[in-house]
Design an enzyme around this catalytic site. Sequence first.
Site, PDB file in Angstrom:
ATOM      1  N   HIS A 104       0.900  -1.234   0.146  1.00  0.00           N
ATOM      2  CA  HIS A 104      -0.214   0.091  -0.010  1.00  0.00           C
ATOM      3  C   HIS A 104       0.867   1.143  -0.015  1.00  0.00           C
ATOM      4  CE1 HIS A 104       1.157   0.504   4.120  1.00  0.00           C
ATOM      5  NE2 HIS A 104       0.962  -0.808   4.350  1.00  0.00           N
ATOM      6  N   HIS A 116      -0.838   4.289   4.790  1.00  0.00           N
ATOM      7  CA  HIS A 116      -0.204   4.605   5.942  1.00  0.00           C
ATOM      8  C   HIS A 116       1.139   4.042   5.805  1.00  0.00           C
ATOM      9  CE1 HIS A 116      -1.037   0.321   6.198  1.00  0.00           C
ATOM     10  NE2 HIS A 116       0.005   0.270   7.402  1.00  0.00           N
TER      11      HIS A 116
END
Lengths: 272, 272
Positions: A104, A116
């Site tokens: 991610h 994040h």
Amino acid sequence: MKVLIAVDMEGISGVVDRSHVDRTTAEYQRFRKLMTEDVNAAIRGAHKAGADEIVVSDGHGGARNILLEELDPLARLNSGSRVPMQMLQGIDKGVDAVLFVGYHAMHGTQNAILSHTMSSAKIGNLWINDRVTGEIGLNAGICGFYNVPVLMISSDQTACAEAEQFIPGIEKAVVKIANSRTAAELLPLKESQALIEATAEKAVRRFIAGTAPKPYVVSGQVQVKIEFFHAALADSASLLPGATRLDGRTVAFETSNMLEAGLTFGAAVSVA
Amino acid sequence: MKILIADDMEGISGVVDWRHVGDDPGEYARFRHIMTGDVNAAVRGAFKGGADEVVVSDGHGSGRNVLVEELDRRAKLNSGSPSPFSMVSGIDQNVDALMYVGYHARKGTLHAILCHTWTGSVRNVFVNGLHVGEIGLNGLVAGHFNVPLIMISSDLAGCNEALDLVPGLETVAVKKATGRFAAEVLQIEEAQARIEAAAEKAVLRFKNGDHGAPLKTNYPVKVRLEFDSADLADGAAQLPGCTRVDGRTIEFTAPDMPSAHRSFRAAATLSR
């Protein structure tokens, strides 16, 4: 040829919400199965292309997500947490190349599912030698310490673009188009997994042919600068040896190489 | 003359169980009141003995136990956590002498109420080979600033542990343990009268130069830290620069005692 498949969960096919990756929910049970299937697709692709040894390292949360009973028997699995190499357990064991599955984008990125940096409760920004870096760059840098290239990533379009910034020419399987941090247009699962398989195969073929991306090497001393969400977290992280407090939210460390940088960042996140 | 009173809760008058020091909200509320009473007794004694300034540092848990509304109005209070010197917060602010109120023996001591060393996870701590608990660790930090320990209130085992480090120290055994969770306890009024008298005598002796030397150790400081089990040491081993000695043990070297104290606290946090 030995391939390490480093797996996270936020970039897995179908995942758009925190409930999908939080082991206390019923939704999580669905998505750990999909996670295992994405990993199996990457294993098949790598194997087809000629990888004869495949190790999967589960890197999400406590690293107990992948369903061993459904994992392709071609691969061995690193499971469980508190391991020296964190999300890249096994990277120091003679690995030739790494594939990122389900990764991610870094914290604060627009249109990136569950973006994040290591902890969505603690970390605002991470800089490695003044370059804003997320888990993709950090882990690619640790691979680079061992002179191992990262050949592919599967994730949303934004994380794939982030990977391209750190590793030009990396193979990308875009399994979803994020429209916000928690919404995306998803590929049908069959198509998504076929894409991961084909991408892994191509990535490994390129490596064998000598046309894969180079390792991401951050040489020399490495400065780690961490901006926490608030000052209390930085107060705690400042307990670590070598910490320099830059301001209320920010702590820096001078480390001797990229591996030490990665491990120090991990310790700072844990202690904060 | 400025006195720092470092308090903890396990050695407070009447305390024999974890329920008293936080686990049971009702019982904890009773003992915070008694804790404040023990601290007030030491404050009164210190002023009677001739102190001009008394600072109390709340060292139990997150440092939010002493009831400021019941605290002797002449004393200042260091409350909250984390702070740079933790249980001896303020030790760097021109303190002349240190007193412990409510301290406890190190983990594993025979007949010592709630004996432990910092967290539930630490089994043994050695500073340059010296086996210490919180009495020794905090005392060595005070020693870095040339501040001697002049008094302790605890159970008999805690008092004896302190006497081993500082012969001739003023001690108040407010209870005599017969197990880790059982003791013959003094009545509160009697215990607090003894604390007041010991604090007064300790300050009078300090003024006359009749006190033990500040606790010192050689620099750099080598700390050996044993945990209860290997998973705890796995976590603590994230401490940058530490060495894994064996399943339960890590070691690290710090340039001075405050640095060693910070690294120890970080390692204890990382172990959980």
